[in-house]
Structure formats: structure tokens, C-alpha cells
Design a protein around this motif. Structure first.
Motif, PDB file in Angstrom:
ATOM      1  N   TRP A 116       0.682  -1.089  -0.080  1.00  0.00           N
ATOM      2  CA  TRP A 116      -0.015   0.024   0.212  1.00  0.00           C
ATOM      3  C   TRP A 116       0.910   1.262  -0.024  1.00  0.00           C
ATOM      4  O   TRP A 116       0.597   2.306  -0.684  1.00  0.00           O
ATOM      5  N   LEU A 117       1.904   1.165   0.738  1.00  0.00           N
ATOM      6  CA  LEU A 117       2.917   2.445   0.633  1.00  0.00           C
ATOM      7  C   LEU A 117       3.574   2.652  -0.632  1.00  0.00           C
ATOM      8  O   LEU A 117       3.779   3.496  -0.966  1.00  0.00           O
ATOM      9  N   LEU A 118       3.985   1.325  -1.003  1.00  0.00           N
ATOM     10  CA  LEU A 118       4.534   1.398  -2.355  1.00  0.00           C
ATOM     11  C   LEU A 118       3.505   1.991  -3.582  1.00  0.00           C
ATOM     12  O   LEU A 118       3.853   2.946  -4.495  1.00  0.00           O
ATOM     13  N   ALA A 119       2.265   1.709  -3.475  1.00  0.00           N
ATOM     14  CA  ALA A 119       1.339   2.241  -4.354  1.00  0.00           C
ATOM     15  C   ALA A 119       1.160   3.647  -4.023  1.00  0.00           C
ATOM     16  O   ALA A 119       1.187   4.302  -5.075  1.00  0.00           O
ATOM     17  N   VAL A 120       1.080   4.136  -2.805  1.00  0.00           N
ATOM     18  CA  VAL A 120       1.066   5.496  -2.430  1.00  0.00           C
ATOM     19  C   VAL A 120       2.015   6.349  -3.065  1.00  0.00           C
ATOM     20  O   VAL A 120       1.704   7.460  -3.924  1.00  0.00           O
ATOM     21  N   ALA A 121       3.144   6.000  -3.071  1.00  0.00           N
ATOM     22  CA  ALA A 121       4.461   6.549  -3.548  1.00  0.00           C
ATOM     23  C   ALA A 121       4.294   6.690  -4.995  1.00  0.00           C
ATOM     24  O   ALA A 121       4.954   7.649  -5.558  1.00  0.00           O
ATOM     25  N   ALA A 122       3.943   5.516  -5.766  1.00  0.00           N
ATOM     26  CA  ALA A 122       3.886   5.338  -7.133  1.00  0.00           C
ATOM     27  C   ALA A 122       2.769   6.470  -7.847  1.00  0.00           C
ATOM     28  O   ALA A 122       2.952   7.328  -8.527  1.00  0.00           O
ATOM     29  N   LEU A 123       1.691   6.337  -7.018  1.00  0.00           N
ATOM     30  CA  LEU A 123       0.669   7.463  -7.462  1.00  0.00           C
ATOM     31  C   LEU A 123       1.016   8.837  -7.367  1.00  0.00           C
ATOM     32  O   LEU A 123       0.570   9.817  -7.845  1.00  0.00           O
ATOM     33  N   VAL A 124       1.946   9.224  -6.279  1.00  0.00           N
ATOM     34  CA  VAL A 124       2.376  10.376  -6.212  1.00  0.00           C
ATOM     35  C   VAL A 124       3.481  10.863  -7.212  1.00  0.00           C
ATOM     36  O   VAL A 124       3.361  12.263  -7.745  1.00  0.00           O
ATOM     37  N   VAL A 166      -6.510   8.609  -2.718  1.00  0.00           N
ATOM     38  CA  VAL A 166      -7.159   8.808  -1.298  1.00  0.00           C
ATOM     39  C   VAL A 166      -7.545   7.410  -0.919  1.00  0.00           C
ATOM     40  O   VAL A 166      -7.240   7.193   0.346  1.00  0.00           O
ATOM     41  N   PHE A 167      -7.683   6.626  -1.801  1.00  0.00           N
ATOM     42  CA  PHE A 167      -8.068   5.235  -1.300  1.00  0.00           C
ATOM     43  C   PHE A 167      -6.827   4.363  -0.676  1.00  0.00           C
ATOM     44  O   PHE A 167      -7.233   3.901   0.524  1.00  0.00           O
ATOM     45  N   CYS A 168      -5.673   4.586  -1.247  1.00  0.00           N
ATOM     46  CA  CYS A 168      -4.499   3.962  -0.790  1.00  0.00           C
ATOM     47  C   CYS A 168      -4.022   4.419   0.535  1.00  0.00           C
ATOM     48  O   CYS A 168      -3.456   3.820   1.317  1.00  0.00           O
TER      49      CYS A 168
END
Length: 405
Positions: A116-124, A166-168
Motif C-alpha cells: 500500500w505504501l509503494l502504491a501511494v509513492a507510485a501514485l504520487v 485517497v483510497f490507498c
């Protein structure tokens, strides 16, 4: 209040020297970021302000809402080109693939990190922001089709990314013990409310503006204020009922864009100027965070590697592949892939993650964002002119007309 005073003073000073700075390739974002480092960063800053206050978080969210609104209204009509610009491919294929590749690279470079943290970083770090390459988009030496593809992608990608972001983040900050199904349903509810409110406000505003203009109750110049008020109105109304204010502001911009352009007389100019000024405040905050979290600890090689992969492989390969077969030349596909600059969009997402996530996770996301944005400013800034010069020396014959996709 002192921070506001300093920001306004910086803005005034910048307007006095901006033309001179442009000759040295110093842009407003760079100037405000440096000011943030010098004035607000470090252990003993000249200016002190708390990034974790509720007021600051709301302010950053409003910046993003206004940006999404203006991005949606900036989508230009390129139908006269009679060619596919690859917008749907860039947004529907290349962007998701880029995010997935960024997650995979993150897992390889930072083993054991939460997905989930990796997903947040990628989306950022993956959404593009065209502010650092605006001069390239205005350069007539560059094929219009290349500039149009970048413009369309830059106008829409952050609106598509925001609900996933927002979801992640919600999954990482789930303190109530909600199940995954509950989080999905909450995200869907927020998105549905956003679409309903955004559509209602956008269409109603468009109808009222047209009617009042035809009746002589309002003039085109005065309607600039109406355009400026819409993203704030939509965001506030959506948040009050538990919806996603970012998505709502984006939808409102889409629904209002045609009316705004039909009015003419630069009816969106004030909203764009406000978005630009608000973005400069974000660059100032970025400078402070850079000094606080990045300069003190130094550059870790995995962070640099991730930033380079996000700017190159994760971006160029999906773009180059998805734009094949619709008339783009190799050089054009490579240029579009390379010039996916990062800027205030990533910074806003990173700041929102910084104030919502636990400290360790927040620093992780921000360090990756900082490295990616700084490298983007340097690399894209240095290569814009050579790319434009290459296109001027190697003009390509007009591509045959193809159906729009």
C-alpha cells in the motif's frame, strides 16, 4: 499571518524580476522552492509554520481542487488536426502501466515495504505536471501533435489519480479497523457523490452563466469571478456530504469547460492565475520539507535509483509502446515519453501524504517525491532546448489522418 506576509512579498518581488530570471532559466517554482529552503527550512528557520495543522491540510487540498478544475478546463480542441493524439492510450494504458512499474521498482529497491505504501509513492510520483516544461509546449519548433498529446495527458492524469491516491492512503491510515470491503465501498461512495455534485454544479453553472449573459445581467469580464468561485464551491459542497472534493472539482471543470471557452474574453484567466499563485505557495512548502527531511539525511542511493527509474523506464516504455500504430514517429513518441515532467501535482500529493501518514511512511513518500521532482526539474530543464532544436532540424511530413482514439 507572518508566513502569508512573506509569501505575498515574495510574489511581488518575483513579478518585478521574473523577466530577468527567465533569461537565466530560473522559474517561479524554482525561486519559491529555494526561498522555502532558505527561509523556512532547517533547525532554526527564519519563518516557522506547522505543516500538520488542519488548516494547512485544508489549504493544500484546496490548491489541488483548483488545479484539477483548471486542468479540466484547459483541455483544448485539437480536432482540427484530424489525427489521433493518443490521449486515451496515454491515460488508459500508459498511466496505469507506469504506476504498476513504479510499484514493482519500489518493491525491488525497498524490500519489505508495504504494498500500500509503494502504491501511494507510485501514485504520487507518476502524474505529470507541465509547469516545468511550459516553454516547450509553446515552442513552435515542436510538432503541434506532440505538444497536444502532452497537454491532454497533463490536464487529465491527476484527476484520474486522485481517487486512487485517497483510497490507498485510507488503507494505510485505517485506525477504525474497517475491512477492505468497507474501504472500497467508502471510496466508491465518495466518488459517486463527487460525480453527482461535480456534474450538478458544472451543468447548473454553465446554464446560469449562459442565461445571464444572454439576458445582459452579467458581462464576460465579470464572469471571471464565477469561474474562480466554482472549484471552491464544488469542493466545499462535496466534502460536506462526505464526497471526494478533488474528483468533484475535476468533474465540474469538465462540465463547465465548453461554456467557459464559448464565453471567451479570457473567462478562465482569473482561475488560472489563482491556481498559479496557490501552486507557488506549495513550492515554498516543498522547499521547507526538502530542507527538513531531505537535506539533513542526505541522498540514499535506492531513492536516487527509484527517482531515475520513475522518470525513465516507468514513464518512457509504456508511453512509447502505447503510442505505436497511430501515426506518431519514433522521435515523437520518445519526446512525449521523456518529457513527462514532475512538479506541483506530485508535491501536493506528497504533502497530503506527509500530513496524513505516520512519520516513517510520510518521510519515505516525501523523500522519493523530492528526489523525483528535483531530478525532473534538472533533467527536463536541460533537455527541452536540444529536443526542440532536433525537431526544427528534422521536420516530419504530416501524418495521414486517422480516426480519433
Amino acid at each position: 499571518m507572518f508566513v502569508l506576509l512573506v509569501l505575498v512579498l515574495l510574489l511581488f518581488v518575483w513579478t518585478l524580476v521574473s523577466e530577468r530570471m527567465a533569461r537565466w532559466n530560473i522559474t517561479a517554482p524554482i525561486a519559491f522552492a529555494v526561498a522555502g529552503v532558505v527561509l523556512a527550512g532547517g533547525a532554526h528557520p527564519a519563518i516557522s509554520f506547522d505543516l500538520e495543522t488542519h488548516l494547512f491540510q485544508r489549504g493544500v487540498e484546496l490548491v489541488l481542487a483548483v488545479m484539477l478544475f483548471t486542468d479540466a478546463t484547459e483541455a483544448r480542441d485539437y480536432e482540427s488536426l484530424g489525427q489521433s493524439l493518443g490521449g486515451r492510450r496515454l491515460l488508459g494504458l500508459a498511466l496505469p502501466t507506469s504506476v504498476v512499474l513504479a510499484i514493482v521498482f519500489g518493491a525491488a529497491l525497498f524490500p519489505g515495504t508495504s504494498w500500500w505504501l509503494l502504491a501511494v509513492a507510485a501514485l504520487v510520483v507518476m502524474p505529470t505536471d507541465l509547469a516545468p516544461v511550459l516553454s516547450f509546449l509553446r515552442d513552435k519548433r515542436v510538432p503541434l501533435r506532440v505538444r497536444a498529446a502532452l497537454n491532454i495527458e497533463g490536464g487529465f492524469n491527476d484527476g484520474l489519480i486522485s481517487p486512487l491516491f485517497v483510497f490507498c492512503v485510507a488503507n494505510l491510515t485505517n485506525t477504525k479497523g474497517d475491512s477492505f470491503t468497507d474501504l472500497v465501498l467508502n471510496a466508491l461512495k465518495g466518488s459517486v457523490f463527487a460525480v453527482l455534485v461535480g456534474s450538478a454544479v458544472g451543468f447548473l453553472a454553465a446554464l446560469l452563466v449562459r442565461r445571464c449573459l444572454e439576458a445582459g445581467w452579467a458581462g464576460p469580464a465579470g464572469l471571471r469571478l464565477a469561474s474562480l468561485a466554482l472549484p471552491f464551491l464544488t469542493y466545499a459542497a462535496t466534502v460536506l456530504i462526505g464526497g471526494n472534493g478533488f474528483v468533484a472539482a475535476f468533474i465540474t471543470g469538465l462540465c463547465y469547460a465548453r461554456t467557459a471557452h464559448a464565453i471567451g474574453h479570457h473567462s478562465l484567466e482569473l482561475a488560472h492565475d489563482a491556481s498559479h499563485v496557490m501552486a507557488l505557495a506549495v513550492w515554498f512548502a516543498f522547499g521547507k520539507l526538502t530542507a527538513d527531511e531531505f537535506v539533513q539525511d542526505g541522498l540514499a542511493w535506492p531513492v536516487i535509483g527509484y527517482a531515475l527509474l520513475a522518470l525513465t523506464v516507468a514513464r518512457i516504455v509504456p508511453v512509447y509502446a502505447t503510442l505505436s500504430g497511430i501515426g506518431f514517429g519514433r522521435a515523437e513518441r520518445a519526446a512525449i515519453g521523456w518529457l513527462g515532467s514532475r512538479g506541483v501535482t506530485s508535491i501536493v500529493f506528497a504533502i497530503l501524504a506527509y500530513v496524513q501518514l505516520p512519520l516513517g511512511e510520510a518521510v519515505f513518500v516525501f523523500n522519493l517525491t523530492c528526489a523525483t521532482v528535483l531530478l525532473s526539474v534538472i533533467l527536463h530543464g536541460v533537455t527541452m532546448e536540444p529536443i526542440a532544436h532536433w525537431f526544427a532540424r528534422n521536420p516530419r511530413p504530416a501524418a495521414p489522418t486517422t480516426p480519433s482514439r
